[in-house]
Design a protein around this motif. Sequence first.
Motif, PDB file in Angstrom:
ATOM      1  N   MET A 156       0.834  -1.201   0.000  1.00  0.00           N
ATOM      2  CA  MET A 156       0.000   0.000   0.000  1.00  0.00           C
ATOM      3  C   MET A 156       0.872   1.256   0.000  1.00  0.00           C
ATOM      4  O   MET A 156       0.538   2.250  -0.670  1.00  0.00           O
ATOM      5  N   PHE A 160       0.514   3.942  -2.959  1.00  0.00           N
ATOM      6  CA  PHE A 160       0.292   5.353  -2.627  1.00  0.00           C
ATOM      7  C   PHE A 160       1.368   6.216  -3.284  1.00  0.00           C
ATOM      8  O   PHE A 160       1.066   7.246  -3.912  1.00  0.00           O
ATOM      9  N   SER A 212      -4.510  10.826   3.974  1.00  0.00           N
ATOM     10  CA  SER A 212      -5.936  10.551   3.760  1.00  0.00           C
ATOM     11  C   SER A 212      -6.446  11.200   2.486  1.00  0.00           C
ATOM     12  O   SER A 212      -7.183  10.587   1.710  1.00  0.00           O
ATOM     13  N   THR A 215      -5.006   9.367  -0.550  1.00  0.00           N
ATOM     14  CA  THR A 215      -5.577   8.014  -0.664  1.00  0.00           C
ATOM     15  C   THR A 215      -6.975   8.082  -1.247  1.00  0.00           C
ATOM     16  O   THR A 215      -7.340   7.278  -2.118  1.00  0.00           O
ATOM     17  N   ILE A 224      -6.271   2.730  -6.306  1.00  0.00           N
ATOM     18  CA  ILE A 224      -6.328   1.943  -5.077  1.00  0.00           C
ATOM     19  C   ILE A 224      -7.776   1.532  -4.857  1.00  0.00           C
ATOM     20  O   ILE A 224      -8.693   2.350  -5.038  1.00  0.00           O
ATOM     21  N   GLY A 229      -7.653   0.935   0.645  1.00  0.00           N
ATOM     22  CA  GLY A 229      -7.269   2.257   1.120  1.00  0.00           C
ATOM     23  C   GLY A 229      -7.802   2.554   2.502  1.00  0.00           C
ATOM     24  O   GLY A 229      -7.072   3.069   3.372  1.00  0.00           O
ATOM     25  N   TRP A 232      -5.925   0.440   5.081  1.00  0.00           N
ATOM     26  CA  TRP A 232      -4.575   0.953   5.299  1.00  0.00           C
ATOM     27  C   TRP A 232      -4.594   2.177   6.226  1.00  0.00           C
ATOM     28  O   TRP A 232      -3.836   2.238   7.202  1.00  0.00           O
ATOM     29  N   LEU A 233      -5.477   3.108   5.953  1.00  0.00           N
ATOM     30  CA  LEU A 233      -5.556   4.315   6.785  1.00  0.00           C
ATOM     31  C   LEU A 233      -5.976   3.975   8.214  1.00  0.00           C
ATOM     32  O   LEU A 233      -5.456   4.555   9.177  1.00  0.00           O
TER      33      LEU A 233
END
Length: 256
Positions: A156, A160, A212, A215, A224, A229, A232-233
Motif C-alpha cells: 500500500m 500510494f 488521507s 488516498t 487503489i 485504502g 490501510w488508513l
Amino acid sequence: MPNALGVPSPDKVEYMADAASLGRDYKHQMLVSLDLKPGHTVLDVGCGPGTDLPVMADAVTTSGRVIGIDVDPRMVAAAGSFLNFYPQVDVRQGDAHALPVDDGTADRARMDRALQHVEDPAQVLAELHRALKPGGLLRIAEPDWDALLVDGDLEMNRRFNRFVCADMVRNSTIGRELPRLARDAGFEVENVTAATTVLRDFARADYTLALSRNTERAIRAGAIERADGERWLAELREGDFLASVTIFLLAARKPL
C-alpha cells in the motif's frame, strides 16, 4: 475547502507555514550554507508565505536585500506582512521561469521545495544562473516523493507513492535529479546531502503528507481499491505510526 473532486484541502497559506515548521533542521543547514553577509542580495524563489525571509533579512542587515518571489498572489500578500518590519525585504509576484530581476542581481539564491511544482525545472535553473553574479551561491532543497516511507503495509505504501508521483506532484523525484540538472544549467556542484524527517504522530503526518486526502484521490482515480485504502488508513491511525520523508540539499556555485 473541497477541491474539484470534493476532497477537502487545507488553506494553502496555513499549510505552507505548517510544512515549513517541520523542516527546521535542514532549513538551518541551508541558511548556514548560504553564508550570508551584510550587504548581500539574496533571492528566495518560491518564497511562499515568507516564513524564511526574516532570518535572511537579519543576516544581510539593512545594507543588503532579500528578494522574495512567488507566483501565487496569496503567498505574495502573506509574505508582504514582513515589509513593515524589514525594510531590506522586497516581495515580488513572478514566475520562476522568468524571474523579475536583472542579470547578475544576486549574491545568493535559494529554492525550498518549490522546484517540484514548476513546469520546466531546467528553465528555472537557467534563470537562477542568469540572476546570480559570477561566483554566486545556489542552495536548493527538494523532496523525493518516491522515497516516502510509511511503516505498515509495504504494498500500500508503494501504491500510494506511485499515485502521488504520477498524479499529484509534477516533478515528484526532483530531489535525486538536482545535481544533474544544476550541472546542465552551468553550475558547479559543490555538495549534495540528504535530510530525513521522521514523523511519529499520525494526525500531524496526515495533514502534512496528505495521506488521507491523496488516498481518497487514488481511490477515486481507480489506483487503489476503496477497501484497501480504508483498511490501510485505519491501520495507520490505530498502530504505532512511523513515516519518513527525505529532502535532498544541493549546494552549487555559478562559475567566475
